[in-house]
Design a protein around this motif. Structure first.
Motif: not given
Length: 741
Positions: A249-252, A287-288, A342-343, A394-395
């Motif tokens: 959830l957080g990484l999305a 990036t996805l 994140c992805h 948050a990064l």
């Protein structure tokens, strides 16, 4: 509570999986369906947003709110796909899914309803969400549902790579990215919005046919497997903890929110147009594709560290930026690095195909929460653009999501060459911030020697130190952004600040100073800043305004134009934001002190002017800004033609285009010439006492003879060279008008 075992489709492990023949056709069918479905979904976003943007004042928040809506509907589609696999039989699923895909055809092509403009005190964001639901809710729901099911079907098909179906996910995102880039570069210039909507309906019909074909392939392929064969192995499902779900959830959430924050920042300083919207979004989608399409992830660790370093230095760097081009490059690079980090972590932690739809639901929920945070929550909670530095902070915790290093690597050692290089990369922007704060040479040396470099060396080897440092720097930025002696308000349309300085009351909108006024009588009613009588606006009122019974002004600001009014005149202001009206009435005195009858009409200027009788106004003034950008739909050839219809013979349309990031004067003159109109550009200079600011105005009339009063009485008005771009409703690129601050 136990978890039921799942039964895998029987696949002959000993046989080779051919990529040609029927299986090859099936693989192509599934990949093509995913690609076309994502393309339709992604291309709809800028198309629909462009339809609705003029109705909502050209605000950058139209795009953010629309993206949140798309994310929310995609979430519901994925949730249905996940639920239907568990609750419905195979035949019932197929019938329902085909019905869901066909039903939106009866609502196409989509158009903007007449009631879509916000009314009264209705929240623009909520009204926009309602409009989007009625206009495109059904086709988006169908696309997202079928898209998730196609991926789920493939994972159960026994086709090549069905044990790792995320390449279908990547194929869909490739189609989406290509569609995003194609819209402003190919589709938008080629056709008007009505034609685009009809093309979209045709392409959607093709997608339905492909999706039905995928469903039939699955139906026939497993027609005899309603019960598990005797030799089928029952495999216990992969266990997924709630902590792992929270990590997904957080990484999305982080890249979704960051992408929207960057889009808002760039749109507010350049223009709210599809080209600006889709570039950060396309990078986000790229990036996805990279994260889920590449098996080699050697780039993961350095990218995560780069994202963490960005969290500590970028917020202040952006706040103290000195050039628009550098600001745009830095923001886009941040989207790319944060998205890859994140992805990439998401892709590395993806579950087995049996958990595919659950994974998609959680990831889409994180994306939707990011959109909700930026479009709905942040404007209500913060009175400045705080969401971007917050999400950047948050990064800094991303290195904690990497696998733990061996204990030998955690001992205290002198940093090597790589560690010192990272420390210098981290220290450089911090020292630039210190220089910009003008702390003095000795303080700067003390900070570098005693604090900055040791902290940087420690931070690059200790993720928790990096996170604490990022939190402290962002906290300092929050403190710096909240002065006690100013009034701030943020709405769907902008972020306003009113403060006092040197005997002036000053209004700013984001990073743009909109005007000021003497704080005390008797000079309180004198027009100053960009609007002084010795400047271009004074020339315009002297030659056109004084003999005009009716004047219209698009964009309120401080309301300085009202100070030119005299008894018997009617001045109509058009302003989409009620908060701006309250500021002008309560904190500035131009409206209440005007001798003319002043009326403020809430609504987009182009829309509301279209309702006025033709030939009503002797002078129309365009003075609308969203932070540093003029709403693009107010500047096109079609808009000019509308304004001219509302002018009486001999009247003038005046544009305030004082240069900040875009040099709009050449574009306006070129656009006016393409519409058969005459134009001049006038420049005003700043005075030594700073009563008046340098300003640029463009005057447009029906004929060259109507501009003669300006040529005869002032040397500041001139015709620019003919090389400027022409903006229309279907093509308006700000790239050629960019300037450096």
């Amino acid at each position: 509570m136990g978890v039921a075992a799942e039964v895998a489709p029987r696949i002959d492990a000993g046989a080779a999986r051919p990529t040609r023949g029927p299986d090859g056709v099936a693989v192509t069918l599934f990949a093509l369906t995913a690609l076309i479905g994502s393309s339709l979904l992604f291309v709809m976003e800028p198309m629909v947003t462009k339809m609705l943007s003029p109705i909502y004042g050209g605000s950058p928040m139209v795009w953010n709110t629309s993206i949140f809506f798309f994310q929310a509907v995609i979430l519901m589609g994925y949730a249905y796909a996940h639920w239907s696999q568990r609750m419905l039989g195979a035949r019932g699923r197929l019938l329902i899914q085909i019905s869901l895909a066909i039903a939106p055809l009866f609502l196409l092509p989509f158009t903007v309803p007449a009631w879509s403009q916000t009314v009264g005190s209705t929240s623009p964001a909520l009204w926009l969400l309602l409009t989007l639901t009625m206009v495109v809710g059904a086709p988006i729901a169908a696309l997202s549902t079928i898209g998730a099911l196609v991926q789920r079907w493939y994972s159960s098909s026994g086709l090549p790579r069905s044990d790792n179906p995320y390449f279908v996910f990547a194929a869909g995102n490739i189609g989406g990215m290509l569609a995003l880039l194609a819209y402003p570069l190919v589709i938008e210039p080629a056709a008007d919005l009505a034609t685009q909507a009809r093309w979209w309906m045709v392409a959607y019909s093709v997608f339905i046919a492909l999706a039905v074909a995928c469903g039939l392939v699955m139906r026939f392929r497993f027609a005899g497997l309603s019960e598990a064969p005797a030799d089928t192995v029952t495999v216990p499902p992969e266990q997924v903890s709630w902590a792992r779900r929270a990590r997904w959830l957080g990484l999305a959430f982080i890249p979704s929110s960051l992408m929207l924050g960057v889009t808002t920042r760039i749109s507010a300083h350049v223009a709210a147009i599809p080209l600006i919207w889709v570039v950060p979004f396309a990078l986000y989608v790229a990036t996805l594709i990279i994260a889920f399409g590449l098996r080699n992830q050697r780039w993961m660790t350095p990218t995560v560290m780069a994202a963490a370093i960005s969290a500590a230095v970028i917020p202040w760097t952006l706040y103290l930026h000195r050039g628009l081009a550098a600001d745009i490059v830095l923001c886009l690079a941040l989207v790319l690095v944060a998205g890859l980090a994140c992805h990439g972590l998401l892709a590395r932690d993806r579950p087995a195909p049996r958990r595919l739809t659950e994974f998609l639901v959680i990831v889409s929920l994180g994306c939707a929460l990011g959109g909700a945070f930026n479009s709905l929550i942040a404007p209500m909670v913060f009175n400045w653009g705080a969401e971007l530095p917050l999400v950047m902070t948050a990064l800094a915790v991303l290195p904690l999501a990497l696998r733990r290093q061996p204990a030998a690597n955690k001992t205290w050692r002198l940093p090597g060459v790589e560690g010192l290089a990272k420390a210098f990369v981290l220290a450089g922007p911090l020292l630039v911030v210190a220089v910009d704060l003008d702390l003095g040479r000795y303080w700067l040396i003390a900070i570098a020697v005693a604090g900055c470099m040791p902290w940087c060396v420690l931070a690059v080897s200790r993720p928790r130190v990096m996170a604490v440092g990022a939190l402290l720097t962002t906290g300092a930025l929050f403190w710096y952004q909240t002065p006690d002696d100013s009034f701030r308000e943020r709405t769907f349309f902008g972020a306003y600040e009113v403060y006092s300085q040197g005997g002036w009351t000053i209004l700013s909108d984001g990073a743009t100073m909109r005007g000021y006024q003497y704080a005390t009588l008797p000079l309180r009613s004198m027009p100053v800043s960009y609007y002084g009588r010795p400047g271009p606006l004074g020339d315009l009122f002297a030659n056109y305004g004084d003999r005009s019974k009716n004047i219209s002004v698009v964009g309120l600001g401080t309301g300085a134009e009202a100070s030119y009014g005299h008894a018997g005149q009617q001045i109509d202001f058009f302003e989409p934001d009620r908060a701006s009206l309250d500021i002008a009435r309560k904190r500035f005195g131009y409206l209440t002190g005007s001798q003319a009858d002043v009326d403020v009409i809430l609504g987009d200027g182009r829309v509301e002017l279209g309702k006025a009788p033709d030939g009503r106004y002797g002078m129309i003034i365009l003075d609308a800004f969203n932070s540093g950008a003029v709403p693009t739909h107010l500047l096109t050839r079609e808009a000019l033609q509308l304004y001219v219809r509302k002018l009486r013979p001999g009247g003038v349309v005046a544009f305030h285009v004082t240069k900040r990031n875009l040099d709009l004067a050449p574009m306006l003159q070129a656009t006016a010439r393409s519409a058969g109109l005459a134009s001049l550009t006038g420049d005003g200079d700043v005075d030594p006492l700073h009563m008046y600011q340098a300003s640029t105005w463009v005057a447009i009339t029906r004929t060259d003879a109507d501009l003669q009063p300006l040529r005869a009485k002032s040397q500041r008005w001139k015709t620019l060279p003919t090389g400027g771009p022409v903006w229309t409703d279907t093509q308006a690129s700000p790239i050629s008008t960019l300037t450096s601050e």
